[in-house]
Write a protein that holds these residues in place. Structure first.
Motif, short mmCIF file in Angstrom:
data_model
loop_
_atom_site.label_atom_id
_atom_site.label_comp_id
_atom_site.label_asym_id
_atom_site.label_seq_id
_atom_site.Cartn_x
_atom_site.Cartn_y
_atom_site.Cartn_z
N GLU A 127 -26.24 -39.11 -73.80
CA GLU A 127 -26.49 -37.82 -73.16
C GLU A 127 -26.81 -36.80 -74.25
N ALA A 128 -28.05 -36.32 -74.26
CA ALA A 128 -28.47 -35.38 -75.29
C ALA A 128 -27.74 -34.06 -75.20
N ARG A 129 -27.26 -33.67 -74.02
CA ARG A 129 -26.60 -32.39 -73.83
C ARG A 129 -25.10 -32.45 -74.09
N ALA A 130 -24.59 -33.60 -74.49
CA ALA A 130 -23.19 -33.69 -74.90
C ALA A 130 -23.04 -33.10 -76.29
N GLY A 131 -21.81 -32.81 -76.65
CA GLY A 131 -21.58 -32.24 -77.96
C GLY A 131 -20.14 -31.85 -78.14
N LEU A 132 -19.91 -30.78 -78.88
CA LEU A 132 -18.56 -30.37 -79.21
C LEU A 132 -18.39 -28.87 -79.06
N LEU A 133 -17.14 -28.50 -78.82
CA LEU A 133 -16.73 -27.12 -78.70
C LEU A 133 -15.70 -26.80 -79.77
N GLU A 158 -22.58 -20.46 -73.26
CA GLU A 158 -23.73 -19.80 -73.88
C GLU A 158 -23.57 -18.29 -73.84
N GLU A 159 -23.10 -17.76 -72.71
CA GLU A 159 -22.87 -16.32 -72.61
C GLU A 159 -21.82 -15.87 -73.62
N LEU A 160 -20.77 -16.66 -73.77
CA LEU A 160 -19.68 -16.30 -74.68
C LEU A 160 -20.18 -16.22 -76.12
N GLU A 161 -21.03 -17.16 -76.50
CA GLU A 161 -21.60 -17.11 -77.85
C GLU A 161 -22.47 -15.88 -78.04
N ARG A 162 -23.28 -15.56 -77.03
CA ARG A 162 -24.15 -14.38 -77.15
C ARG A 162 -23.34 -13.10 -77.25
N GLU A 163 -22.29 -13.00 -76.46
CA GLU A 163 -21.52 -11.75 -76.39
C GLU A 163 -20.64 -11.53 -77.62
N THR A 164 -20.22 -12.60 -78.28
CA THR A 164 -19.28 -12.46 -79.39
C THR A 164 -19.87 -12.85 -80.75
N GLY A 165 -20.99 -13.56 -80.76
CA GLY A 165 -21.57 -14.02 -82.01
C GLY A 165 -20.80 -15.13 -82.69
N ARG A 166 -19.87 -15.76 -81.98
CA ARG A 166 -19.04 -16.81 -82.57
C ARG A 166 -19.69 -18.19 -82.39
N ASP A 167 -19.39 -19.07 -83.33
CA ASP A 167 -19.83 -20.47 -83.25
C ASP A 167 -18.91 -21.21 -82.31
N ILE A 168 -19.42 -21.60 -81.14
CA ILE A 168 -18.57 -22.21 -80.12
C ILE A 168 -19.04 -23.60 -79.73
N ALA A 169 -20.32 -23.77 -79.41
CA ALA A 169 -20.82 -25.05 -78.89
C ALA A 169 -21.90 -25.62 -79.80
N THR A 170 -21.82 -26.91 -80.08
CA THR A 170 -22.86 -27.65 -80.81
C THR A 170 -23.23 -28.86 -79.98
N LEU A 171 -24.43 -28.87 -79.42
CA LEU A 171 -24.86 -29.97 -78.57
C LEU A 171 -25.63 -30.98 -79.42
N CYS A 172 -24.87 -31.86 -80.06
CA CYS A 172 -25.43 -32.84 -80.99
C CYS A 172 -25.74 -34.16 -80.33
N GLY A 173 -25.49 -34.28 -79.01
CA GLY A 173 -25.67 -35.54 -78.31
C GLY A 173 -24.41 -36.38 -78.36
N GLY A 174 -24.27 -37.27 -77.36
CA GLY A 174 -23.07 -38.09 -77.31
C GLY A 174 -23.31 -39.42 -76.64
N VAL A 175 -22.50 -40.41 -77.01
CA VAL A 175 -22.58 -41.74 -76.40
C VAL A 175 -21.24 -42.09 -75.77
#
Length: 384
Positions: free
Chosen positions: A141-147, A74-91
């Motif tokens: 897991e709702a907090r799972a996703g992709l990087l 989350e810090e990395l996204e804020r500091e650079t403005g890049r699209d890094i993490a999408t927490l779309c949920g996972g099974v």
């Protein structure tokens, strides 16, 4: 001879780029040396997407590191403005006693992580793209996703450069040796000295860390992109989760929603099931029989996914015998050398916290993060 640095980082892929960032953020004079160009596709930190998750079936001991990694992403996204993490949920799908399901549930319960258990009917109702057998279940897991691996590496390199790190690409290390109170590193272009050396060799670990005593195994892996039958509409992140799916025979596949538009479809791969190789001998060609095997496997659990094959790419896993990482001060050079390697196909989600750990070890000699599981001494006598 070039100026003396506080720390030289070898390898600027996922782990090395994060180390260069965290070291330079603390004011260290950092030199980074990379065999290839920035954000290259010759190792392991590429392919457009990587899974991230917290209910970790590999071992509950990883969970504290994951929680910290989420904060740092989350810090990395804020500091650079890049699209890094999408927490779309996972099974995590499979028979109830499978490692994928039971191990994920163990970590979720031990660390009180939010999760849901779904039976086969629940899975079909929640995610119509998935077609589990009646005896299969899932941990959701709702907090799972992709990087985004390329964006992650680029973001860490961006910050390291902004903070004064000296990053050299297309300049591989040829050798290093202890020198006075630190190290001396040689390349074809120059010789550099530093107080500390951090080695993040990826698939080159067997060549660069022969004195570590760890029997690494490098595996060729293949990532596949398919255009789902009927289009990507049902496979977008709002409707289709990331997944790891283990069948009754123990074969695991993993996959993603369609995140790059309809022209690139959805990505899927086998988890492990790779062929041993070296970085020099890896077969970069993906063969028709491999595509057929992947499509055939996926047609069983996600029938609409292998509508048509779009493309494939290779990468490498750097495996240890127990599939746990190696992160430590080098046992033969504990005063001046730190190593991070053997990430065994599940390391990318830890990239920013590994960078933080490597900065701790290089600058302080110790870390408060729990890394006892990653001591290379556990593998020194292990069979290859």
């Amino acid at each position: 001879m070039s100026p003396t640095y506080d720390v030289i980082v070898i390898g600027l892929g996922g782990m090395g780029s994060a180390a260069a960032h965290h070291l330079s953020a603390r004011g260290a004079r950092v030199l980074g040396l990379e065999k290839f160009g920035p954000v290259h596709n010759r190792g392991s930190s590429h392919g457009g997407s990587r899974i991230t998750r917290q209910s970790y079936f590999e071992d509950p001991a990883y969970v504290p590191l994951l929680l910290r990694a989420y904060e740092l992403y989350e810090e990395l996204e804020r500091e650079t403005g890049r699209d890094i993490a999408t927490l779309c949920g996972g099974v995590m799908v499979g028979p109830p006693d499978s490692r994928t399901v039971s191990g994920s549930l163990l970590s979720a319960r031990r660390w009180d992580l939010p999760h849901e258990m779904l039976d086969a009917a629940d899975i079909r109702r929640r995610f119509p793209t998935l077609a589990p057998h009646d005896d299969e279940v899932a941990l959701y897991e709702a907090r799972a996703g992709l990087l985004r691996p390329e964006n992650t590496v680029a973001a860490h390199l961006q910050l390291a450069t902004r903070q004064g790190a000296d990053l050299h690409f297309e300049e591989p290390m040829t050798r290093w040796e202890p020198y006075r109170d630190g190290v001396r590193v040689h390349t074809a272009e120059n010789t550099y000295t530093a107080g500390q050396l951090v080695i993040c060799p990826g698939a080159w670990a067997p060549q660069l860390l022969t004195d570590l005593g760890v029997p690494f195994r490098i595996e060729r892996q293949v990532m596949y992109w398919f255009q789902p039958r009927g289009g990507t509409g049902p496979f977008v992140p709002d409707a289709h989760p990331i997944y790891i799916w283990e069948d009754a025979a123990g074969v695991q596949v993993y996959g993603f929603p369609a995140i790059d538009g309809p022209e690139l479809g959805a990505k899927v791969a086998f988890f492990r099931k790779g062929v041993e190789c070296t970085p020099e001998t890896i077969d970069r060609t993906v063969h028709d029989e491999e595509v057929r095997a992947m499509a055939g496997h996926m047609s069983r659990c996600i029938p609409d996914l292998p509508g048509s094959f779009l493309k494939a790419a290779t990468c490498m896993y750097s495996n240890t015998p127990d599939e746990h990482f190696v992160i430590a001060r080098h046992p033969a050079h504990p005063e001046s050398v730190t190593v991070a390697c053997g990430f065994s196909g599940h390391g990318f989600k830890f990239v920013p916290v590994v960078g933080e750990i490597l900065a701790d070890l290089a600058l302080k000699g110790t870390t408060e993060h729990p890394i006892g599981l990653f001591d290379p001494s556990r593998l020194a006598a292990a069979p290859a």
